[in-house]
Design a protein around this motif. Structure first.
Motif, PDB file in Angstrom:
ATOM      1  N   LEU A 281      61.123  29.841  57.089  1.00 45.71           N
ATOM      2  CA  LEU A 281      60.082  28.843  56.846  1.00 45.71           C
ATOM      3  C   LEU A 281      60.033  28.452  55.378  1.00 45.71           C
ATOM      4  CD1 LEU A 281      57.228  30.575  58.882  1.00 45.71           C
ATOM      5  CD2 LEU A 281      58.496  28.534  59.580  1.00 45.71           C
ATOM      6  N   LEU A 282      59.967  27.153  55.139  1.00 45.69           N
ATOM      7  CA  LEU A 282      59.807  26.625  53.779  1.00 45.69           C
ATOM      8  C   LEU A 282      58.433  25.979  53.692  1.00 45.69           C
ATOM      9  CD1 LEU A 282      61.424  25.919  51.074  1.00 45.69           C
ATOM     10  CD2 LEU A 282      61.809  23.680  52.116  1.00 45.69           C
ATOM     11  N   VAL A 283      57.671  26.358  52.674  1.00 46.04           N
ATOM     12  CA  VAL A 283      56.326  25.797  52.497  1.00 46.04           C
ATOM     13  C   VAL A 283      56.137  25.380  51.039  1.00 46.04           C
ATOM     14  CG1 VAL A 283      55.308  27.166  54.373  1.00 46.04           C
ATOM     15  CG2 VAL A 283      55.338  28.099  52.042  1.00 46.04           C
ATOM     16  N   ARG A 284      54.991  24.716  50.771  1.00 46.92           N
ATOM     17  CA  ARG A 284      54.692  24.370  49.376  1.00 46.92           C
ATOM     18  C   ARG A 284      54.310  25.639  48.616  1.00 46.92           C
ATOM     19  NH1 ARG A 284      52.686  20.050  52.314  1.00 46.92           N
ATOM     20  NH2 ARG A 284      50.764  21.219  52.649  1.00 46.92           N
TER      21      ARG A 284
ATOM     22  N   TYR B 209      67.321  17.534  57.381  1.00 47.37           N
ATOM     23  CA  TYR B 209      66.340  18.438  56.777  1.00 47.37           C
ATOM     24  C   TYR B 209      65.758  17.877  55.493  1.00 47.37           C
ATOM     25  CZ  TYR B 209      67.893  21.612  60.347  1.00 47.37           C
ATOM     26  OH  TYR B 209      68.172  22.161  61.575  1.00 47.37           O
ATOM     27  N   SER B 210      66.534  17.063  54.768  1.00 51.23           N
ATOM     28  CA  SER B 210      65.975  16.530  53.522  1.00 51.23           C
ATOM     29  C   SER B 210      64.792  15.602  53.810  1.00 51.23           C
ATOM     30  CB  SER B 210      67.039  15.833  52.684  1.00 51.23           C
ATOM     31  OG  SER B 210      67.808  14.968  53.449  1.00 51.23           O
ATOM     32  N   GLN B 211      64.810  14.936  54.972  1.00 53.57           N
ATOM     33  CA  GLN B 211      63.644  14.114  55.336  1.00 53.57           C
ATOM     34  C   GLN B 211      62.428  15.016  55.557  1.00 53.57           C
ATOM     35  OE1 GLN B 211      66.030  12.205  58.533  1.00 53.57           O
ATOM     36  NE2 GLN B 211      65.020  10.315  57.943  1.00 53.57           N
ATOM     37  N   CYS B 212      62.639  16.156  56.190  1.00 57.17           N
ATOM     38  CA  CYS B 212      61.541  17.115  56.382  1.00 57.17           C
ATOM     39  C   CYS B 212      61.009  17.616  55.035  1.00 57.17           C
ATOM     40  CB  CYS B 212      62.022  18.314  57.190  1.00 57.17           C
ATOM     41  SG  CYS B 212      62.077  18.049  58.965  1.00 57.17           S
ATOM     42  N   VAL B 213      61.930  17.890  54.107  1.00 53.40           N
ATOM     43  CA  VAL B 213      61.505  18.396  52.799  1.00 53.40           C
ATOM     44  C   VAL B 213      60.673  17.334  52.061  1.00 53.40           C
ATOM     45  CG1 VAL B 213      62.322  19.221  50.545  1.00 53.40           C
ATOM     46  CG2 VAL B 213      63.418  20.028  52.636  1.00 53.40           C
ATOM     47  N   ASP B 214      61.070  16.079  52.169  1.00 55.49           N
ATOM     48  CA  ASP B 214      60.277  14.991  51.574  1.00 55.49           C
ATOM     49  C   ASP B 214      58.868  14.972  52.162  1.00 55.49           C
ATOM     50  OD1 ASP B 214      62.391  14.247  50.040  1.00 55.49           O
ATOM     51  OD2 ASP B 214      63.000  12.550  51.285  1.00 55.49           O
ATOM     52  N   GLN B 215      58.788  15.160  53.466  1.00 57.92           N
ATOM     53  CA  GLN B 215      57.485  15.173  54.148  1.00 57.92           C
ATOM     54  C   GLN B 215      56.626  16.354  53.681  1.00 57.92           C
ATOM     55  OE1 GLN B 215      56.370  13.313  57.284  1.00 57.92           O
ATOM     56  NE2 GLN B 215      57.646  11.832  56.222  1.00 57.92           N
ATOM     57  N   LEU B 216      57.298  17.467  53.410  1.00 55.49           N
ATOM     58  CA  LEU B 216      56.578  18.656  52.942  1.00 55.49           C
ATOM     59  C   LEU B 216      56.025  18.408  51.536  1.00 55.49           C
ATOM     60  CD1 LEU B 216      55.880  21.679  53.446  1.00 55.49           C
ATOM     61  CD2 LEU B 216      58.105  22.254  52.452  1.00 55.49           C
ATOM     62  N   LEU B 217      56.859  17.836  50.685  1.00 58.21           N
ATOM     63  CA  LEU B 217      56.435  17.575  49.304  1.00 58.21           C
ATOM     64  C   LEU B 217      55.301  16.551  49.253  1.00 58.21           C
ATOM     65  CD1 LEU B 217      59.961  17.559  47.603  1.00 58.21           C
ATOM     66  CD2 LEU B 217      58.108  19.192  47.133  1.00 58.21           C
TER      67      LEU B 217
ATOM     68  N   ARG C 299      53.038  16.217  51.485  1.00 53.37           N
ATOM     69  CA  ARG C 299      51.951  16.834  52.241  1.00 53.37           C
ATOM     70  C   ARG C 299      51.718  16.202  53.610  1.00 53.37           C
ATOM     71  NH1 ARG C 299      50.125  19.804  47.728  1.00 53.37           N
ATOM     72  NH2 ARG C 299      48.659  21.059  48.931  1.00 53.37           N
ATOM     73  N   GLN C 300      52.763  15.606  54.187  1.00 50.03           N
ATOM     74  CA  GLN C 300      52.645  15.063  55.543  1.00 50.03           C
ATOM     75  C   GLN C 300      52.827  16.187  56.573  1.00 50.03           C
ATOM     76  OE1 GLN C 300      52.144  11.513  55.755  1.00 50.03           O
ATOM     77  NE2 GLN C 300      51.943  11.975  53.579  1.00 50.03           N
ATOM     78  N   VAL C 301      53.577  17.213  56.207  1.00 50.84           N
ATOM     79  CA  VAL C 301      53.740  18.386  57.071  1.00 50.84           C
ATOM     80  C   VAL C 301      53.444  19.632  56.236  1.00 50.84           C
ATOM     81  CG1 VAL C 301      55.529  17.232  58.470  1.00 50.84           C
ATOM     82  CG2 VAL C 301      56.224  18.745  56.595  1.00 50.84           C
ATOM     83  N   ASP C 302      53.247  20.776  56.954  1.00 51.34           N
ATOM     84  CA  ASP C 302      52.874  22.015  56.258  1.00 51.34           C
ATOM     85  C   ASP C 302      54.041  22.985  56.092  1.00 51.34           C
ATOM     86  OD1 ASP C 302      50.043  21.303  56.221  1.00 51.34           O
ATOM     87  OD2 ASP C 302      50.180  21.552  58.400  1.00 51.34           O
ATOM     88  N   ALA C 303      55.060  22.824  56.929  1.00 50.07           N
ATOM     89  CA  ALA C 303      56.214  23.738  56.834  1.00 50.07           C
ATOM     90  C   ALA C 303      57.459  23.038  57.352  1.00 50.07           C
ATOM     91  CB  ALA C 303      55.953  25.004  57.651  1.00 50.07           C
ATOM     92  N   VAL C 304      58.592  23.477  56.834  1.00 47.15           N
ATOM     93  CA  VAL C 304      59.885  23.054  57.369  1.00 47.15           C
ATOM     94  C   VAL C 304      60.528  24.319  57.907  1.00 47.15           C
ATOM     95  CG1 VAL C 304      62.151  22.050  56.860  1.00 47.15           C
ATOM     96  CG2 VAL C 304      60.115  21.236  55.629  1.00 47.15           C
ATOM     97  N   THR C 305      61.070  24.234  59.121  1.00 52.20           N
ATOM     98  CA  THR C 305      61.752  25.418  59.637  1.00 52.20           C
ATOM     99  C   THR C 305      63.191  25.115  60.017  1.00 52.20           C
ATOM    100  OG1 THR C 305      61.634  27.301  61.159  1.00 52.20           O
ATOM    101  CG2 THR C 305      60.949  25.164  62.055  1.00 52.20           C
ATOM    102  N   THR C 306      64.071  25.977  59.557  1.00 47.55           N
ATOM    103  CA  THR C 306      65.484  26.006  59.957  1.00 47.55           C
ATOM    104  C   THR C 306      66.094  27.278  59.387  1.00 47.55           C
ATOM    105  OG1 THR C 306      67.565  24.835  60.124  1.00 47.55           O
ATOM    106  CG2 THR C 306      66.399  24.572  58.035  1.00 47.55           C
ATOM    107  N   ASP C 307      67.409  27.318  59.288  1.00 42.79           N
ATOM    108  CA  ASP C 307      68.080  28.514  58.785  1.00 42.79           C
ATOM    109  C   ASP C 307      67.663  28.818  57.344  1.00 42.79           C
ATOM    110  OD1 ASP C 307      69.381  28.190  61.191  1.00 42.79           O
ATOM    111  OD2 ASP C 307      71.138  27.256  60.282  1.00 42.79           O
TER     112      ASP C 307
END
Ligand code: GLU
Length: 305
Positions: free
Chosen positions: A160-163, A209-217, A219-227
């Protein structure tokens, strides 16, 4: 004058990059940042000559084309990354791809890379659009129905990747009610769904995944999950903003995906991987890429099936 200006620009750019990626107290960027082509980030491999692989349709196609077409990632620092400015590729998967290509007789000038997202891998391989895929590709029985895998050449686990300021998300059982982003067609998003780690309406899905990371930064999402290997690469690029939390909660053995019925090519790639594991090349590749974050790893056992 023009040249001096350009050189200065490059130096300033390089300094900015170093500053952004290597802040004090932060782990070094995993796998480098895609430094200039020809820089020491790229290892060299002996290009084999007179390779014959009787009975491999994929190898016949490569010979015919005079090149190898490899499916890869371009937005995963430390694994499969392409520097937007220099075009230089770097990362563990890139090096494994180059090593295998060299063993098959194809040097850098004979490799054509194609960026293939998670959801398109089986289709792209079975259509014959690529000769093989080296892109964080988990070997599993479901996928084996459509493609073959050489390897594994690495084992990751879901994380899990979070802020950086996140305190509530600490592991996979703390995701309820949180917006969790992952990628279409990946094993981690499937696991989030199957295990009901968050509510279906809180699962956010993208192609990369980079789109997910943008969303995390943003604050559109709370976590990114992958390997975890992928997430650590993003965290290393933005150590003031992002962190990886919790224990890995799956086993993701990475394989090189290729045409289902090409047992000859699969056997040859397995031989090349085994040789690289035995002669220290695998370790060199790891140390120059993922290993830069400080964690040690050992090559996994090749699965011959
Ligand atoms: N290894 C996982 C998979 O193959 C996640 C990484 C990816 O999507 O490439 O689905």
């Amino acid at each position: 004058m023009k040249i001096r200006k350009l050189a200065l620009g490059l130096i300033v750019g390089a300094l900015a990059l170093t500053a952004a990626c290597g802040r004090e107290g932060a782990p070094p960027a995993a796998g480098g940042d895609g430094g200039p082509a020809g820089a020491d980030a790229q290892l060299t491999y002996e290009v084999a000559t007179d390779v014959t692989l009787t009975g491999s349709p994929t190898f016949d196609r490569m010979k015919q084309a005079g090149k190898v077409v490899i499916g890869i990632r371009e937005d995963q620092p430390g694994l499969g990354f392409k520097d937007a400015t220099t075009g230089a590729r770097s990362g563990f998967d890139v090096e494994i791809a180059r090593m295998v290509a060299a063993g098959l007789g194809y040097g850098d000038d004979k490799i054509e890379y194609k960026a293939v997202p998670s959801a398109a891998r089986e289709d792209t391989i079975s259509r014959g659009d690529i000769d093989f895929m080296v892109g964080t590709y988990t070997i599993n029985d479901n996928r084996k129905q459509r493609v073959s895998f050489a390897g594994p050449y690495f084992v990751a686990g879901q994380g899990l990747l979070v802020r950086k300021d996140e305190t509530e998300i600490t592991g996979k059982d703390t995701l309820k009610g949180k917006k969790v982003c992952s990628v279409t067609g990946s094993t981690p998003i499937q696991r989030v769904r199957e295990q009901g780690l968050t509510e279906p309406e809180n699962i956010v899905e993208f192609q990369t995944y980079s789109q997910c990371v943008d969303q995390l930064l943003s604050r559109q999402v709370d976590a990114v999950t992958t390997d975890d290997a992928i997430l650590k690469g993003y965290a290393a690029q933005a150590p003031d903003d992002l962190k990886v939390v919790g224990e890995a909660f799956s086993v993701e053995p990475y394989g090189i995906g290729l045409a289902k019925d090409d047992a000859v090519l699969r056997g040859k790639i397995n031989d090349l991987l085994q040789a690289a594991m035995d002669d220290g090349t695998w370790q060199k590749i790891y140390d120059a890429t993922l290993g830069k974050s400080g964690s040690a790893a050992e090559p996994p056992a090749i699965e011959r099936y």
